[in-house]
Enzyme design. Structure first.
Site, PDB file in Angstrom:
ATOM      1  N   CYS A  83       0.940  -1.129   0.032  1.00  0.00           N
ATOM      2  CA  CYS A  83       0.069   0.093  -0.292  1.00  0.00           C
ATOM      3  C   CYS A  83       0.857   1.184  -0.119  1.00  0.00           C
ATOM      4  O   CYS A  83       0.427   2.425  -0.199  1.00  0.00           O
ATOM      5  CB  CYS A  83      -1.110   0.132   1.100  1.00  0.00           C
ATOM      6  SG  CYS A  83      -2.055  -1.495   1.415  1.00  0.00           S
ATOM      7  N   HIS A 327      -9.491   3.569  -1.381  1.00  0.00           N
ATOM      8  CA  HIS A 327      -7.976   3.066  -1.232  1.00  0.00           C
ATOM      9  C   HIS A 327      -7.675   2.064  -2.369  1.00  0.00           C
ATOM     10  O   HIS A 327      -7.174   0.934  -2.337  1.00  0.00           O
ATOM     11  CB  HIS A 327      -7.808   2.582   0.163  1.00  0.00           C
ATOM     12  CG  HIS A 327      -6.295   2.009   0.270  1.00  0.00           C
ATOM     13  ND1 HIS A 327      -5.090   2.342  -0.147  1.00  0.00           N
ATOM     14  CD2 HIS A 327      -5.925   0.857   1.199  1.00  0.00           C
ATOM     15  CE1 HIS A 327      -4.149   1.719   0.292  1.00  0.00           C
ATOM     16  NE2 HIS A 327      -4.767   0.861   1.109  1.00  0.00           N
TER      17      HIS A 327
END
Lengths: 378, 102
Positions: A83, A327
């Site tokens: 991420c 996200h």
């Protein structure tokens, strides 16, 4: 010589069923190039951040995919750091400009997640964890739930403190037209939502999202009205949680932040606005402590007392954060830089932080094995 | 992506015996409701971090306990169990889980 953010481009984040990886990449990159007022041929290198494309769709070699969309032939690199791919790509792009070999670079993060089932994406994301964590049936919500339980036990952080992060970030998301979730929620809504990994419920978790974000970084003598990157730092730690001294902090964040503050010659108190990595509500609480915004163990109370809401002393995640803005993994770190850029330029519209001059972006990979911290100033 | 190679599964299992029968304490835990592919059939299930008497630590599924007995500080012993659910044509994987000591 200074490194400035001279162009930004971002797509809406969310379930974008009608848009492919290429549509998203083209939309974000084209806008960033247009805003920068350079021609595609003037781009000296492309850095493409992505985590799951190879895993979920079988498509790799993304750097060249982006250059072929733009019909250019410069060097192109694909960066994967879970991420934190976007933050790490920005760091590499920054270093490439400092090397003197590149003047203008495109940093782009793209992720397409909603074509797949929850279990497929959950398994894919667990590629960012350690082998023994996969064997233990852990998931990413599960890893952060372990941190949450330990933090709650050690510092008396409550479920309501966690819920307050989601409530605040949904409020900020309601002011951002690119956010995946623009609805406001209540503490009760968070507490009553279905459990994902106790103590985390559905509303403690960032969603699966499609989206792309792109920036043009450029070597300039005079920044004009463009924010300058005054610090770019990346740090790492063990991939698995079990080998860490403490799971109520993320050491990589602390190291990257300390290095970033040193590079920029500032202290945490000087930050006017920050985008931090709130993949789960507990992550934002721990980030407040690790970035030095509040004392250790006080992150929950610091957020619950309103300090980090728009209008408070240090607004955090004005974009809505990962929680409400969405996200799309590879795009997240670059979206954070774009949000800070807009804030510093006074272009954040309804969510503008008054006279923001110094901003910070904090991007985490995995359960904290990678952290990237950037400081931007105008 | 799951690694189906028998040699990979053998490498994972070859030191299993040295991890069995160890006593430790739960340092954190969670109950998983949304699971990865191989674990979907067993939701909800407990998993967590266990610290052993030799100061090493491991993430392990926690079994034979409930909301009351599974807590930070609970005593556990490691046992061999099947890990996840294999497809019919795959090798069955075995590994360590942490059993709550009453």
């Amino acid at each position: 010589m200074k490194v400035a953010v001279i162009g930004t481009g971002i797509t809406k984040f969310g379930e974008l069923w009608d848009k492919s990886f290429y549509d998203l990449a083209e939309e974000a990159a084209s806008h960033a190039i247009l805003e920068s007022k350079i021609e595609p041929g003037q781009i000296d290198a492309v850095f493409c951040a992505n985590m799951l494309s190879g895993n979920l769709t079988g498509q790799n070699h993304l750097g060249a995919q982006v250059t072929s969309i733009l019909k250019i032939h410069c060097p192109a690199y694909t960066i994967e750091a879970a991420c934190a791919s976007g933050g790490v790509a920005t760091n590499l792009a920054y270093l490439s400009i400092l090397s003197g070999k590149a003047k203008n670079v495109l940093v782009i993060g793209v992720e397409k997640m909603t074509d797949f089932t929850n279990a497929e994406v959950a398994s894919g994301l667990m590629g960012a964890a350690s082998e023994d964590e996969r064997q233990a049936g852990l998931t990413f919500p599960g890893l952060y739930a372990l941190m949450a339980n330990a933090h709650m036990q050690k510092f008396k952080t409550t479920r309501r403190d966690l819920a307050n992060v989601a409530v605040k970030n949904h409020y900020h998301g309601s002011l951002n037209e690119n956010a995946q979730f623009q609805n406001r929620i209540t503490i009760e809504k968070v507490l009553e939502s279905p459990p994902v990994a106790t103590p985390l419920t559905l509303f403690d978790c960032s969603p699966m999202s499609d989206g792309a974000a792109a920036i043009i970084l450029s070597a300039v003598e005079n920044t004009n009205n463009s924010p300058q990157i005054t610090a770019s730092a990346v740090a790492t730690d063990t991939v698995g949680l079990a080998k860490r001294k403490s799971i109520t902090e993320i050491l990589a964040t602390k190291i990257a932040a300390q290095n970033a503050y040193k590079q920029a010659g500032i202290t945490p108190a000087d930050i006017n606005v920050a985008e931090v990595h709130d993949c789960f509500t507990i992550a934002e609480i721990i980030a407040m402590e690790d970035l030095g915004f509040c004392p250790k163990g006080r992150g929950g109370k610091y957020i619950s007392n309103g300090s980090t809401k728009l209008g408070g002393s240090k607004p955090i995640n004005t974009s809505g954060g990962l929680k409400a803005c969405g996200h799309p993994v590879g795009a997240t770190g670059i979206k954070q830089i774009i949000e800070i850029t807009k804030q510093l330029k006074g272009e954040a519209e309804k969510r503008q932080v008054k006279s923001a001059k110094i901003g910070l972006a904090h991007n985490i990979g995995g359960s904290g094995a990678t952290a990237a911290v950037h400081i931007l100033q105008i | 992506m799951k690694n189906h190679s028998p040699s990979y599964i053998w490498r994972q299992s070859k030191n299993l015996h040295s991890d069995v029968g160890k006593i430790g304490k739960v340092t954190s835990f969670t109950r998983i409701y949304a699971a990865p592919q191989d674990f979907e059939a067993q939701t909800p299930y407990f998993t967590g971090l266990v610290k052993f008497e030799d100061e090493t630590a491991k993430p392990l599924e926690i079994i034979d306990g409930d909301e009351k007995s599974i807590r930070i500080g609970a005593k556990v012993k490691t046992v061999i169990r099947r890990i996840g659910l294999a497809e019919p044509e795959e090798l069955i994987r075995y590994g360590i889980k942490a059993k709550i000591l009453k």
